[in-house]
Design a protein around this motif. Structure first.
Motif, short mmCIF file in Angstrom:
data_model
loop_
_atom_site.label_atom_id
_atom_site.label_comp_id
_atom_site.label_asym_id
_atom_site.label_seq_id
_atom_site.Cartn_x
_atom_site.Cartn_y
_atom_site.Cartn_z
N SER A 1 0.83 -1.20 0.00
CA SER A 1 0.00 0.00 0.00
C SER A 1 0.87 1.25 0.00
O SER A 1 0.59 2.23 -0.70
CB SER A 1 -0.91 -0.03 1.24
OG SER A 1 -1.72 1.11 1.28
N LEU A 2 1.94 1.19 0.77
CA LEU A 2 2.87 2.33 0.84
C LEU A 2 3.60 2.53 -0.49
O LEU A 2 4.09 3.61 -0.79
CB LEU A 2 3.87 2.09 1.98
CG LEU A 2 4.85 3.16 2.39
CD1 LEU A 2 4.18 4.51 2.58
CD2 LEU A 2 5.56 2.76 3.67
N GLU A 3 3.63 1.48 -1.30
CA GLU A 3 4.22 1.61 -2.64
C GLU A 3 3.17 2.06 -3.66
O GLU A 3 3.43 2.08 -4.86
CB GLU A 3 4.85 0.28 -3.07
CG GLU A 3 6.10 -0.07 -2.27
CD GLU A 3 6.75 -1.38 -2.71
OE1 GLU A 3 6.31 -1.95 -3.74
OE2 GLU A 3 7.68 -1.82 -2.04
N GLY A 4 1.97 2.37 -3.18
CA GLY A 4 0.94 2.90 -4.08
C GLY A 4 0.11 1.83 -4.76
O GLY A 4 -0.52 2.08 -5.78
N LYS A 5 0.10 0.63 -4.18
CA LYS A 5 -0.62 -0.47 -4.81
C LYS A 5 -1.81 -0.90 -3.96
O LYS A 5 -2.01 -0.42 -2.85
CB LYS A 5 0.33 -1.66 -5.00
CG LYS A 5 1.53 -1.32 -5.85
CD LYS A 5 2.54 -2.45 -5.81
CE LYS A 5 3.87 -2.01 -6.43
NZ LYS A 5 4.95 -2.94 -6.08
N ARG A 6 -2.57 -1.86 -4.49
CA ARG A 6 -3.59 -2.50 -3.68
C ARG A 6 -2.91 -3.17 -2.50
O ARG A 6 -1.78 -3.64 -2.61
CB ARG A 6 -4.31 -3.58 -4.52
CG ARG A 6 -5.25 -3.04 -5.56
CD ARG A 6 -6.02 -4.16 -6.23
NE ARG A 6 -5.16 -4.96 -7.11
CZ ARG A 6 -5.08 -4.80 -8.43
NH1 ARG A 6 -5.80 -3.89 -9.02
NH2 ARG A 6 -4.29 -5.55 -9.16
N GLY A 7 -3.63 -3.28 -1.39
CA GLY A 7 -3.04 -3.90 -0.21
C GLY A 7 -3.08 -5.40 -0.27
O GLY A 7 -3.80 -6.03 0.50
#
Lengths: 434, 211
Positions: free
Chosen positions: A181-187
């Protein structure tokens, strides 16, 4: 030791209206732990934390010091702080984030110094709007004060901290999902191995992921030393811990109590803690550590609040939340609501969890609404067994993360402890509590 | 694709966010919040611009955004009311409260009132169980709710009496980070080398042959 004489390690400032401000923090010993840590060598700071057996306060209970020592050597590591508190009935980090953000920031800088990180990311649950505002303001003040940024307190150690808002997804509390999520993706939780972000974490770099409460302990540990911390609690469960008490009690709330020396009965019934069950009603069941944990009956009320003590009885302290259900509670409905939560929050990667959670929710709803069959009880247990073979504790894993295998906890507990109540729903064709 | 959907101010803040992370993609969710602050929800135009800002295709932005409950790819009301019905709130009357809210607002959970003022949603645990049952309005907490206090809350919102406390939907954090990153990679490299040398020389001095 009576509860009153136990030091308040993480909640000492919460009586003050302005507990979130730098002024209050500095006037009550704030940033002294960091100043002391910066006079020590990083590995001494890490050794001090390793010595206190600070079991992670997020849910898994993994010792913080061990986590730090597992970092892959070489690259500059990242520190990621898990403030995505979402386990149902858990609301302790929420309190620490809103009410004592400087204590958290100080803990972050101490940890970052020990592991020699240069950047820390503070991932805070998106729904905590006030918490995000408080932490952002506190961070601005901490930069200004020289406690964060370049050459912290003239020590030569530098650190940037970034506050990162989540956007509403329970699964992001799982540390590898949080990193995604912190990388901008779905969790989506990451496939293991690698098991630990210490080896492969944020953007593939070595990363320590620690919980908000875990890090909030560090300033006190630095000031008072490891011996003072380990003098509290017993065995591996040292220090104090926050317990979020909710459900059928007079005084729901967050309480800091000494580990092991306090029992579930103390927490639920002591006048200065839960204050007992309203209306003179009885405890029917309690959930000892978040809805992922198997339930306890009132026969286990005298069990100490210790990690191993609770594990020995087949459950967990987990996220430190205790839900009390009195004798007016329909346990079918409780199990259904918890299962519905998991169905909604399943990320959908793994079939047993994605499909199983929906089947279980529908079967439970069928029983609760009076259309169930007697065979549904076996069917529930069979689907649970497919999610977590043998229904052992800790659960066997059939999925990438522990969300799926946690689903059977409430269902199997409900059927084992209150089988007759499930059957009455079937026989009478209605919920007896409706 | 409309270039320049985000206001100059929002665009500048988005670029500042990108600069805080090792990879631009990390700024995706914070920028989605920023776009919702401007429009109340994530418009297709905003999604296209966010994709450009973080170096992704718009479909990837949608793929991430639709995973998260707080990011809305459809319009919502000025106030999004999320009523928690999870276990701790359920034990204290949350479903009765949600039912009351549906009647009061004349909208089913998941819907928006005809005048566009309120969107009502059933929430999972909001982590405020000490004052259950709770709801959030645009992610500001209201606890110890009863049907009567819910009605008061709705009236206060309609009359603008809570404007200071509850900003329009999408505005999450009203406090701005002051300044970007302070620690440049060069500083880090130098510092860490000095620290490694200090550790090595200490180990040597103490005669520790293991290091």
């Amino acid at each position: 030791m009576s509860p009153a004489s136990v030091p308040r390690i993480v909640t000492s400032r919460l009586g003050y209206e302005d507990s979130h401000t730098l002024e209050r923090y500095l006037s009550s010993g704030g940033y002294e732990g960091l100043r002391k840590a910066l006079t020590m060598h990083p590995e001494q700071v890490a050794a001090e934390v390793d010595a206190v057996s600070l079991l992670g306060r997020g849910g898994a209970g993994f010792p913080a010091g061990r986590k730090w020592s597992m970092l892959r050597k070489g690259p500059v590591p990242y520190l990621v702080v898990n403030g995505d508190e979402s386990e149902p009935a858990t609301f302790k980090d929420h309190l620490l984030i809103e009410r004592d953000p400087h204590q958290l920031i100080e803990g972050i800088v101490i940890c970052a110094y020990a592991i020699q990180a240069a950047q820390a990311f503070l991932y805070i649950r998106g729904e905590f709007a006030l918490g995000l505002e408080r932490v952002t303001a506190a961070l601005n003040d901490a930069y200004e004060h020289g406690a964060v940024g370049r050459d912290i307190f003239g020590s030569g150690f530098s650190l940037d901290v970034v506050v990162h808002p989540g956007a509403g997804a329970y699964i992001c509390g799982e540390e590898t999902a949080l990193l995604e999520s912190l990388e901008g993706k779905r969790g989506f939780p990451r496939i293991k191995p690698p098991y630990f972000p210490a080896a492969v974490g944020l953007f593939g770099e070595p990363t320590v992921v620690n919980n908000v409460e875990t890090l909030s302990n560090l300033p006190w540990v630095m000031v008072n030393g490891s011996a003072a911390f380990t003098a509290l609690g017993a065995g591996r469960s040292t220090g104090t811990r926050l317990f979020a008490l909710s459900g059928h009690v007079h005084n729901p709330g967050v309480y800091e109590v000494e580990m092991v020396k306090t029992t579930f009965r103390n927490l639920v019934f002591d006048a200065e803690l839960g204050g007992g069950v309203p209306g003179g009603r009885q405890v029917k069941a309690l959930i000892p550590g978040g809805v992922s944990a198997p339930w306890f009956g009132p026969d286990l009320l005298d069990l100490p609040l210790g990690q191993d003590e609770v594990a020995d009885k087949g459950s967990m302290l987990g996220s430190g939340s205790v839900v009390v259900m009195d004798d007016t509670t329909c346990t079918v409905r409780a199990a259904w609501r918890i299962t519905r939560f998991f169905r909604r929050e399943s990320c959908g990667q793994c079939t047993p969890c994605r499909e199983g959670s929906g089947w279980l929710e529908r079967i439970l709803l069928r029983i609760e609404s009076g259309s169930g069959r007697e065979s549904d009880l076996d069917l529930l247990m069979d689907v649970c067994d497919n999610l977590s073979p043998g229904l052992a504790w800790p659960p066997q894993q059939t999925t990438i993360c522990v969300l799926g295998p946690s689903i059977p906890s409430s269902i199997a507990s409900g059927i084992r402890m209150f089988r007759d109540e499930f059957l009455v729903h079937v026989k009478d064709g209605r919920c007896p509590y409706a | 694709m409309t270039i320049g959907h985000l206001s100059d101010e929002a665009r500048r803040r988005a670029e500042e966010l990108v600069a805080l992370y090792p990879h631009p993609r990390s700024a995706l969710i914070p920028i989605c919040h920023l776009a919702q602050e401007q429009d109340g929800w994530l418009t297709p135009e905003a999604i296209a611009e966010i994709a450009e800002l973080v170096g992704l295709a718009p479909a990837e932005v949608v793929g991430t955004a639709t995973f998260y409950d707080m990011l809305h790819t459809e319009p919502v009301g000025r106030y999004v009311i999320t009523v928690c019905t999870n276990i701790a709130c359920m034990l204290r009357g949350a479903y009765e409260l949600l039912e009351h809210a549906e009647d009061r607002l004349e909208v089913r959970s998941g819907g928006t009132t005809a005048d566009g003022t309120f969107t009502l949603e059933e929430a999972e645990c909001l982590a405020d169980c000490g004052v259950a049952p709770v709801c959030q309005v645009n992610h500001r907490f209201f606890g110890n709710l009863s049907p009567a206090s819910f009605d008061t809350l709705v009236e206060d919102l309609r009359a603008g009496r809570l404007d200071g406390e509850v900003p329009p939907h999408g505005t999450l954090v009203r406090v701005r980070r002051q300044g970007g990153l302070r620690v440049d990679p060069e500083t880090v490299t130098t510092e860490r080398r000095q620290m490694a040398e200090a550790i090595a020389s200490r180990a040597e001095a103490s005669g520790d042959s293991q290091t």
